[in-house]
Scaffold this motif. Structure first.
Motif, PDB file in Angstrom:
ATOM      1  N   PHE A   1      -0.839   1.079   7.855  1.00 34.49           N
ATOM      2  CA  PHE A   1      -1.574   2.329   8.095  1.00 34.49           C
ATOM      3  C   PHE A   1      -1.819   3.716   7.611  1.00 34.49           C
ATOM      4  O   PHE A   1      -0.634   3.225   6.511  1.00 34.49           O
ATOM      5  CB  PHE A   1      -0.898   3.295   9.633  1.00 34.49           C
ATOM      6  N   SER A   2      -2.257   4.614   7.445  1.00 34.50           N
ATOM      7  CA  SER A   2      -2.271   5.373   5.978  1.00 34.50           C
ATOM      8  C   SER A   2      -1.413   6.608   6.549  1.00 34.50           C
ATOM      9  O   SER A   2      -0.768   6.902   7.414  1.00 34.50           O
ATOM     10  CB  SER A   2      -3.224   6.059   5.816  1.00 34.50           C
ATOM     11  N   ALA A   3      -0.455   7.477   5.638  1.00 35.33           N
ATOM     12  CA  ALA A   3      -0.028   8.526   5.981  1.00 35.33           C
ATOM     13  C   ALA A   3      -0.505   9.204   6.949  1.00 35.33           C
ATOM     14  O   ALA A   3       0.034  10.110   7.863  1.00 35.33           O
ATOM     15  CB  ALA A   3       0.884   9.521   4.591  1.00 35.33           C
TER      16      ALA A   3
ATOM     17  N   GLN B   1      -3.469   8.737   9.332  1.00 27.48           N
ATOM     18  CA  GLN B   1      -2.866   8.180  10.416  1.00 27.48           C
ATOM     19  C   GLN B   1      -1.714   8.050  11.340  1.00 27.48           C
ATOM     20  O   GLN B   1      -1.489   8.180  12.222  1.00 27.48           O
ATOM     21  CB  GLN B   1      -3.296   6.702  10.360  1.00 27.48           C
TER      22      GLN B   1
ATOM     23  N   HIS C   1      -6.197  15.306   1.895  1.00 27.29           N
ATOM     24  CA  HIS C   1      -5.073  15.922   1.516  1.00 27.29           C
ATOM     25  C   HIS C   1      -4.533  17.069   0.715  1.00 27.29           C
ATOM     26  O   HIS C   1      -5.287  17.200  -0.061  1.00 27.29           O
ATOM     27  CB  HIS C   1      -3.671  15.522   0.908  1.00 27.29           C
TER      28      HIS C   1
ATOM     29  N   SER D   1      -8.822   8.759   4.212  1.00 29.42           N
ATOM     30  CA  SER D   1      -8.071  10.239   4.862  1.00 29.42           C
ATOM     31  C   SER D   1      -7.511  10.686   3.745  1.00 29.42           C
ATOM     32  O   SER D   1      -7.460  12.094   3.374  1.00 29.42           O
ATOM     33  CB  SER D   1      -6.950  10.015   6.264  1.00 29.42           C
ATOM     34  N   ASP D   2      -6.654  10.174   2.709  1.00 30.39           N
ATOM     35  CA  ASP D   2      -5.870  10.766   1.886  1.00 30.39           C
ATOM     36  C   ASP D   2      -6.911  11.487   1.230  1.00 30.39           C
ATOM     37  O   ASP D   2      -6.557  12.556   0.023  1.00 30.39           O
ATOM     38  CB  ASP D   2      -5.744   9.341   0.120  1.00 30.39           C
TER      39      ASP D   2
ATOM     40  N   ASP E   1       0.587  -1.052  -0.120  1.00 35.16           N
ATOM     41  CA  ASP E   1       0.039  -0.584  -0.234  1.00 35.16           C
ATOM     42  C   ASP E   1       0.922   0.948  -0.224  1.00 35.16           C
ATOM     43  O   ASP E   1       0.695   2.004  -1.199  1.00 35.16           O
ATOM     44  CB  ASP E   1      -0.550  -0.126   1.155  1.00 35.16           C
TER      45      ASP E   1
ATOM     46  N   SER F   1      -9.029   9.852  10.109  1.00 33.16           N
ATOM     47  CA  SER F   1      -8.257   8.572   9.654  1.00 33.16           C
ATOM     48  C   SER F   1      -7.990   7.385  10.997  1.00 33.16           C
ATOM     49  O   SER F   1      -8.015   6.194  10.820  1.00 33.16           O
ATOM     50  CB  SER F   1      -6.791   8.604   9.132  1.00 33.16           C
ATOM     51  N   LEU F   2      -7.784   7.924  12.388  1.00 34.74           N
ATOM     52  CA  LEU F   2      -8.269   7.208  13.204  1.00 34.74           C
ATOM     53  C   LEU F   2      -9.442   6.746  14.124  1.00 34.74           C
ATOM     54  O   LEU F   2      -9.628   5.462  14.642  1.00 34.74           O
ATOM     55  CB  LEU F   2      -7.809   8.017  14.338  1.00 34.74           C
TER      56      LEU F   2
ATOM     57  N   MET G   1       0.872   4.025  -3.355  1.00 35.92           N
ATOM     58  CA  MET G   1       0.862   5.148  -2.880  1.00 35.92           C
ATOM     59  C   MET G   1       1.944   6.319  -3.205  1.00 35.92           C
ATOM     60  O   MET G   1       1.566   6.797  -4.108  1.00 35.92           O
ATOM     61  CB  MET G   1       0.761   5.662  -1.521  1.00 35.92           C
TER      62      MET G   1
END
Lengths: 682, 137
Positions: free
Chosen positions: B117-119, B121, A682, A678-679, A306, A607-608, A310
């Motif tokens: 996890f993502s950036a 997070q 941005h 979350s992305d 991932d 995102s959390l 990305m």
């Protein structure tokens, strides 16, 4: 020979003289007789006693006065003194001899000095003499006692066999048809039989009596081969199957031929159930560990896939073919992450928060979300039998459980049918036995999802909770749905029970302990009159840098009975949410804040906490040239100033949209909420 | 005020402890995305500890994988804390169960982040930890 004669002379005193050699020979012969013989003449005078008599009654002349002859009267006296039970006829004889009558008839057992017993029988002969026959009775008495004790022991053994918890049946193998000669009460109780009716049956009828043909061969085998052996069989008793083991013993006579057939029945139902439960629990635990381990390692790999895809996507030309490929890789990695998430749910590696909820109300609220999953050909109904059934559970988990069960029920009825969800109270006594052993407590809630579909046989039921076990066609199911249900229900402290038969539909019952605690979340009031709306149990995090405005909004929320958390900027909001263990339903955030704007905060926070929904507040327009921060189109936006009614109405609608989007996370693909990835922010 | 954007993290000196090369490279890139430029790497707990022990002022943030051969993340964390180093410590874990969380917290972890996890997070977690250590106030 002369010895015995001399002995007779010695105790008998003087014997009439003039006896010939024939008499002598006769007396000698009598000495060899196995009975004792004592003879008195018709005058009651002693004639002779043979050797055996003298040995058996060593003191028979005890009553004789010194220097006189032994008489019948003395002898009877002696017998009377030593008699064991003093028969009436002996008493008569005593009287008779005192009156000078020299002829008596009786039988009496006497006990001699050593304690040994003698049977003495008086016989009157035709010529007026009286002959006493003396027999050693000790051995006969011992035998009689033995017989009596045998009888007594037999009786006690019977009692012991009657009281045995095993069922015992004995048949006579020597008689044609091997009739049953004994059956104890446990046997009759096991199979609900009448004792007398059992005794009219033969060995071969046992299979009919117990209601299972499969033991016939075994019964016959025993009678033919004489081999002992054990067999297990099951019998349906009302709604339950009961398991028994039958051990057959063939008791042989001295020539090795069958004498008795003995069948011992033991009930093994509980043992079977325990074994099955232990096996199931062990299996699921092992699979859980395996799944958890795999998921853990797999997560590492997914992170790498991932992460790099990305990064790569950012390096390649926008909207190029390469970017599309990379996006596909990312999408696949996300699907993989969702799958590992499910596996971790099954293996209980996830932290789940619980709240108290009214199960009936909850299920009714879910109906509107579940109905679209069900085909038009399926009649779908939700029945709340009992009201006010509160449980401590995670709404998300429950929704997931329901979703999986409903999807399974639907898939079991491709040609239509009826799907019923029923909620009712359930006292401990009404729990299925297996469930009762798993759960503590006295009051429970039953949530039952039933369908009229194709049903399952026992073999399938045994495996349905195994991860990756599926009966659906390739690509239609991951085989994780019911594993997840199992994991979630266990985690909520509940238990599952499945009832199904091939072709007869299926019914999944979920049991949760009832709680007396108050319902955590209670949204009441009328939307058309927002001033009446109450949001008890709803948690709102307010992020607003303007202290007075923050205070006003928080005050409004407190009036609505919501749980309020507050922060003066984005970083503080992140910290506040990190310190808060419970769910945060709504982030109510100002858009323009120093340090970090609201949209950025929403992206990071969601995102959390992907389940948290966001409402933005701003004095600026939400988009266009005037907007300092671009708010996503589909976000919920409230222009300032904030008034109570609008806030209440907005919160109410967002909360309800909240529940309409959660839950579908099991086997069904769910559209992500805009803030959950979350992305995009941005 | 610090950390309002990418520039916020410019003072961060992060030590990444991760045994897998790819994962370490990925973390480096992710931290780079967040504007963090001072990144040190160690492939196991022992190497990491000898680094921070000899040059503790070079690092003001530790990002560490829990599950590593030799010395686990928790063991490394205990060593760091035993020499009185209060460095912000973000533990990367593949597990989210209560037991692991409790264990990590009792060992003095400032925060943990669950894989994958993502950036975003990661950024959120870093911000939370910095807040906790008063580095943002």
């Amino acid at each position: 020979m002369s010895f015995s004669f001399r002995k007779i002379l010695s105790f008998g005193g003087k014997v009439a003289d003039g006896r010939g050699s024939v008499q002598q020979a006769l007396e000698d012969a009598l000495d060899h007789y196995s009975f004792g013989q004592i003879l008195f003449d018709k005058g009651g005078r002693f004639l002779f006693a043979n050797r055996v008599a003298r040995e058996l009654l060593p003191d028979l002349d005890a009553k004789k006065p010194e220097g006189s002859y032994l008489t019948l009267s003395h002898f009877i006296d002696y017998l009377y003194d030593h008699s064991v039970d003093c028969d009436e006829s002996l008493k008569n004889a005593l009287g008779q001899t005192e009156n000078g009558d020299a002829q008596v008839t009786f039988r009496e057992v006497v006990s001699v000095a050593s304690g040994a017993l003698r049977l003495v029988e008086a016989k009157a002969s035709g010529d007026g003499n009286t002959l006493f026959v003396v027999v050693d009775f000790s051995r006969d008495k011992a035998r009689e006692d033995h017989l009596l004790s045998l009888n007594k022991n037999n009786f006690r053994l019977q009692k012991a066999m009657q009281s045995a918890t095993n069922g015992i049946v004995v048949a006579d193998a020597k008689v044609v048809g091997a009739p049953i000669i004994f059956a104890n009460s446990s046997f009759c109780g096991f199979f609900n039989l009448n004792y007398q009716a059992v005794l009219r049956c033969g060995w071969g009828d046992l299979s009919n009596l117990v209601g299972n043909d499969s033991i016939t061969e075994h019964l016959l085998g025993a009678s033919i081969t004489k081999n002992d052996g054990e067999i297990e069989f099951s019998v349906r008793s009302r709604a339950f199957w009961r398991w028994f083991s039958l051990k057959i013993s063939v008791i042989q006579d001295g020539r090795g031929r069958p004498d008795l057939f003995v069948g011992v029945f033991s009930e093994t139902t509980e043992l079977k159930n325990r074994e099955a439960e232990a096996y199931q629990a062990q299996k699921l635990e092992a699979l859980g560990k395996l799944a958890g381990g795999v998921a853990h390692d797999f997560n590492n790999i997914l992170s790498i896939i991932d992460g790099f895809s990305m990064m790569a996507a950012k390096k390649v030309e926008k909207e190029s073919e390469a970017e599309q490929y990379l996006q596909r890789i990312q999408a696949a990695a996300k699907r993989g992450a969702a799958l590992t998430g499910k596996m971790l749910t099954f293996s209980r590696h996830k932290v789940v928060s619980r709240s108290v909820l009214d199960l009936g109300e909850f299920i009714e609220g879910q109906k509107i979300l579940l109905a679209p999953l069900v085909n038009a050909s399926v009649r779908f109904s939700v029945t709340v039998v009992d009201r006010n059934l509160r449980v401590a559970a995670s709404e998300n988990s429950l929704a997931q459980v329901l979703m999986n069960l409903v999807v399974n029920a639907r898939d079991a009825m491709p040609d239509g049918g009826s799907l019923t969800i029923e909620v009712s109270g359930c006292p401990r006594e009404a729990l299925p036995e297996r469930v009762r052993k798993q759960l503590d407590g006295s009051a429970f809630v039953e949530l039952r999802v039933s369908d009229t579909g194709e049903g399952m046989d026992q073999k399938i039921i045994e495996r349905i909770f195994d991860p990756f076990f599926t009966t659906k066609p390739q690509g239609k199911g991951t085989g994780l749905g019911l594993s997840i249900v199992y994991g979630l229900v266990s985690e909520m402290g509940g238990a599952l029970h499945v009832d199904s038969r091939k072709g007869e539909g299926a019914s999944f019952a979920l049991y949760l302990p009832r709680t007396k605690a108050e319902v955590s979340r209670k949204i009441t009031g009328d939307v058309s009159d927002p001033s009446t709306l109450k949001l008890r149990g709803v948690t709102v995090l307010v992020a607003e840098d303007e202290p007075e405005l923050r205070e006003i909004v928080c005050e409004m929320l407190v009036q609505m009975e919501a749980t309020v958390l507050q922060a003066s900027n984005g970083n503080e909001a992140l910290l506040v949410q990190d310190d808060y263990d419970g769910d945060i339903d709504i982030l109510l955030s100002d858009v323009v804040m120093p340090e970090m704007n609201g949209v950025k905060l929403a992206g990071l926070l969601c995102s959390l906490r992907p389940d948290t929904k966001v409402i933005f507040m701003s004095g600026y327009p939400n988009s266009g040239d005037m907007a300092p921060v671009e708010v996503p189109d589909d976000a919920v936006f409230m222009p300032k100033p904030i008034d109570y009614e609008r806030l209440a109405r907005t919160l109410h609608s967002v909360i309800h949209s909240t529940s309409s989007e959660e839950g579908g996370v099991a086997e069904e693909e769910v559209k992500p909420h805009w803030v959950s990835t979350s992305d995009r922010v941005h | 005020m610090a950390y309002a954007g990418k520039a916020d993290f410019k003072d961060l000196k992060v030590l990444v402890v991760e045994d897998q090369n790819e994962a370490r490279a990925m973390l480096r890139n992710m931290l780079g995305e967040l504007g963090i430029t001072q990144i040190f790497e160690a492939s196991d707990g022992r190497e990491a500890f000898s680094f921070v022990d000899s040059a503790f002022d070079l690092v003001n943030f530790i990002l560490c994988d829990w599950n590593m051969p030799g010395m686990t993340g928790v063991e490394f964390l205990r060593q760091v804390r035993s020499v009185n180093m209060d460095t912000p410590f973000l533990m990367i874990t593949g597990r989210g169960d209560m037991g692991s969380v409790t264990e990590a917290k009792s060992s003095g972890v400032t925060g943990y982040i669950k894989k994958p996890f993502s950036a975003s997070q990661l950024e959120a977690k870093i911000r939370i930890i910095l807040q906790r250590h008063g580095m943002d106030a």
